[in-house]
Design a protein around this motif. Structure first.
Motif: not given
Length: 107
Positions: A30, A34, A37, A48-50, A67
């Motif tokens: 995870d 990140q 990213d 894309p997330l978080g 994640g």
């Protein structure tokens, strides 16, 4: 984005993790996703997330999920925070993040 870390230990844990730095392979995976990213993004808006709701985020301390297991504790690392004409953080122009720590986000 440019990443910095609050301590040398955090820097090593995130950029050159040892076999015992993370509680599990999922935590490590995870975190690595990140960090990749964050480094690839021009701003937090490209994650894309978080990403937290940036309308209500305090630039001096916010969390970014990675994640399922790792939550990054971050803050903006600009000497002068870039702001819009209305005085809000200009997230498109903020490209330096300091990672203060992390917490376990596993359910």
């Amino acid at each position: 984005m440019q990443l910095s870390f609050a301590t040398i230990t955090l820097r090593e844990m995130f950029l050159d993790p040892g076999p015992n730095d993370w509680p599990s392979p999922q935590h490590r995976a995870d975190m690595m996703q990140q960090i990749a990213d964050l480094m690839a993004a021009d701003s937090l808006l490209e994650l894309p997330l978080g990403l937290p709701d940036l309308e209500s985020v305090d630039v001096t301390g916010f969390e970014v999920g990675t994640g399922t297991c790792v939550v990054l504790q971050c803050r903006v690392d600009h000497v002068e925070i870039r702001r819009t004409q209305g005085g809000k953080p200009s997230w498109r122009q903020i490209n330096r993040i300091l990672i203060d720590g992390w917490r376990d986000g596993c359910l």
